[in-house]
Write a protein that holds these residues in place. Structure first.
Motif, PDB file in Angstrom:
ATOM      1  N   ALA A  93       9.148  -2.217  -8.987  1.00  0.00           N
ATOM      2  CA  ALA A  93       8.234  -3.184  -8.363  1.00  0.00           C
ATOM      3  C   ALA A  93       7.922  -4.295  -9.357  1.00  0.00           C
ATOM      4  N   GLU A  94       7.240  -5.323  -8.851  1.00  0.00           N
ATOM      5  CA  GLU A  94       6.884  -6.459  -9.702  1.00  0.00           C
ATOM      6  C   GLU A  94       5.424  -6.845  -9.466  1.00  0.00           C
ATOM      7  N   LEU A  95       4.786  -7.242 -10.542  1.00  0.00           N
ATOM      8  CA  LEU A  95       3.404  -7.732 -10.450  1.00  0.00           C
ATOM      9  C   LEU A  95       3.443  -9.254 -10.575  1.00  0.00           C
ATOM     10  N   ILE A 126       1.187  -6.453  -6.348  1.00  0.00           N
ATOM     11  CA  ILE A 126       2.370  -5.676  -6.709  1.00  0.00           C
ATOM     12  C   ILE A 126       3.181  -5.465  -5.435  1.00  0.00           C
ATOM     13  N   VAL A 127       4.460  -5.857  -5.508  1.00  0.00           N
ATOM     14  CA  VAL A 127       5.376  -5.728  -4.365  1.00  0.00           C
ATOM     15  C   VAL A 127       6.701  -5.165  -4.877  1.00  0.00           C
ATOM     16  N   ALA A 139       4.829  -5.252   2.621  1.00  0.00           N
ATOM     17  CA  ALA A 139       5.499  -5.133   1.324  1.00  0.00           C
ATOM     18  C   ALA A 139       4.487  -4.949   0.195  1.00  0.00           C
ATOM     19  N   VAL A 140       3.216  -5.101   0.497  1.00  0.00           N
ATOM     20  CA  VAL A 140       2.207  -5.083  -0.568  1.00  0.00           C
ATOM     21  C   VAL A 140       1.878  -3.644  -0.978  1.00  0.00           C
ATOM     22  N   ALA A 187      -5.137   3.606   5.453  1.00  0.00           N
ATOM     23  CA  ALA A 187      -4.574   2.340   5.927  1.00  0.00           C
ATOM     24  C   ALA A 187      -3.091   2.522   6.205  1.00  0.00           C
ATOM     25  N   ASP A 188      -2.611   1.816   7.220  1.00  0.00           N
ATOM     26  CA  ASP A 188      -1.191   1.830   7.583  1.00  0.00           C
ATOM     27  C   ASP A 188      -0.737   0.407   7.872  1.00  0.00           C
ATOM     28  N   PRO A 189       0.151  -0.145   7.037  1.00  0.00           N
ATOM     29  CA  PRO A 189       0.810   0.397   5.852  1.00  0.00           C
ATOM     30  C   PRO A 189      -0.203   0.713   4.737  1.00  0.00           C
ATOM     31  N   ALA A 190       0.206   1.606   3.851  1.00  0.00           N
ATOM     32  CA  ALA A 190      -0.738   2.180   2.888  1.00  0.00           C
ATOM     33  C   ALA A 190      -0.849   1.338   1.618  1.00  0.00           C
ATOM     34  N   SER A 191      -1.278   0.103   1.793  1.00  0.00           N
ATOM     35  CA  SER A 191      -1.491  -0.746   0.613  1.00  0.00           C
ATOM     36  C   SER A 191      -2.832  -0.428  -0.020  1.00  0.00           C
TER      37      SER A 191
END
Lengths: 221, 137
Positions: A93-95, A126-127, A139-140, A187-191
């Motif tokens: 992943a990238e920040l 972060i993604v 994507a988060v 949460a869904d998606p689980a960010s």
């Protein structure tokens, strides 16, 4: 100490430290440009610590030698520096700093044209690795908001809106993290979503976060 | 003699005057960071005002930047193993036109660490001197 003595000391402090060419300082770094960025950097230093200590990532800054914040948010631009989250040799992943994500409502309304309401800013995000442009809400992995100001009701409403545009509320789901900031989130998606503030009053607004999966952190600078 | 509500109201006006005199461009920024109302309780507003001054100048201090960069460098490295060299803010095209530079290096901010520490010292003195029981004068 009397009021007069305090006034005398204040006068001396201002004269000694701010008395030299404030106009030059302002011309060098306009307040509107740097506002909030050093606090973002401070929070970034806390986030990278946890990613290494709690999550076991090795972190590498690529695309430049300086961490670069932006005076205005925008899409992911791969010409800019970012921090890679590596597990062994693999970059998972990238920040990124100051990135806009495409909102859940926009992505659900097929064929809608992009408007200013279609995307929202996160100070740190972060993604998954390799993305460019505005990442989709799903994507988060982690979004972070940094507030070096008095924390007020309007800021709570703002972060609740961000959460609304990232996920649906649901039963606990597994996040992309093992320990920090959360292993599971409702949460869904689980960010994961976090608010850092210099104001201790941020804790007074934390209750809705328990339901919607938002972590409120009092972090003085 | 402890600081009364009236003393605190006078100190608020005095500090606002100092800010206007020595750093007028930061005056509004500081006031926006004060989460209190002087009409409600000048004692609490005075504490909030000095806290906001601390926050605003800590954020603009090059000394603070160095501390943060040290902290980042404990956990982040460049691909060659070297340290991260700095923290900067990239400007929009319109800002680049106005300011004649593509980015602002946060390390070039003046070091306000001593000012912040002095304000902190005065803040602690004021907190200990305030008469929190009295509601008049």
């Amino acid at each position: 100490m009397t009021r007069a003595q305090i006034q005398q000391q204040l006068e001396q402090i201002f004269q000694r430290h701010l008395g030299i060419a404030p106009a030059v300082t302002q011309a060098l770094v306009p307040a509107t440009v740097s506002a909030g960025k050093l606090y973002e950097a401070h929070v970034l230093s806390r986030v990278v610590e946890r990613l290494v200590v709690d999550e076991g990532y090795s972190l590498t800054l690529v695309g430049g030698t300086k961490i670069q914040f932006k005076s205005a948010p925008g899409p992911i631009n791969r010409n800019y520096p970012r921090i890679e989250l590596r597990n062994g040799s693999a970059c998972l992943a990238e920040l990124w700093t100051d990135v806009e994500f495409l909102s859940l409502s926009y992505c659900k309304s097929s064929g809608a044209s992009l408007t200013k309401g279609s995307y929202h800013e996160l100070d740190l995000v972060i993604v998954p690795s390799g993305l460019s442009g505005r990442p989709r809400y799903d994507a988060v992995w982690l979004g972070v908001e940094c507030k070096n100001t008095g924390y007020q009701k309007g800021l709570l409403k703002e972060i609740l809106g961000i959460r609304r545009e990232l996920s649906f509320v649901t039963d606990d789901q597994a996040t992309n993290f093992n320990v920090w900031p959360r292993k599971r989130v409702p949460a869904d998606p689980a960010s994961c979503l976090m608010v850092y503030s210099t104001d201790a009053k941020v804790n007074d607004y934390a209750a809705p976060g328990q339901i919607f999966g938002i972590d409120f952190i009092h972090e003085p600078m | 003699m402890p600081l009364s509500r009236q003393d605190c109201a006078d100190l608020i006006r005095y500090i606002q005057g100092l800010l206007r005199q020595y750093d007028p461009l930061s005056f509004e920024t500081v006031l926006r960071g004060v989460y209190a109302s002087p009409e409600e309780d000048p004692r609490r507003y005075l504490i909030a005002l000095l806290s906001a001054i601390q926050n605003v100048y800590a954020e603009r201090s090059g000394g603070e930047q160095a501390r943060i960069l040290d902290s980042v460098n404990r956990y982040v490295r460049l691909p060659d193993g070297g340290p991260v060299r700095g923290l900067s803010v990239s400007l929009t095209p319109a800002e680049q036109e106005v300011y004649g530079t593509a980015e602002v290096n946060l390390a070039e901010l003046p070091d306000r660490s001593e000012f912040v520490a002095e304000v902190r010292r005065i803040l602690l003195i004021i907190e200990s001197e305030i008469d929190w029981q009295g509601n008049r004068g």
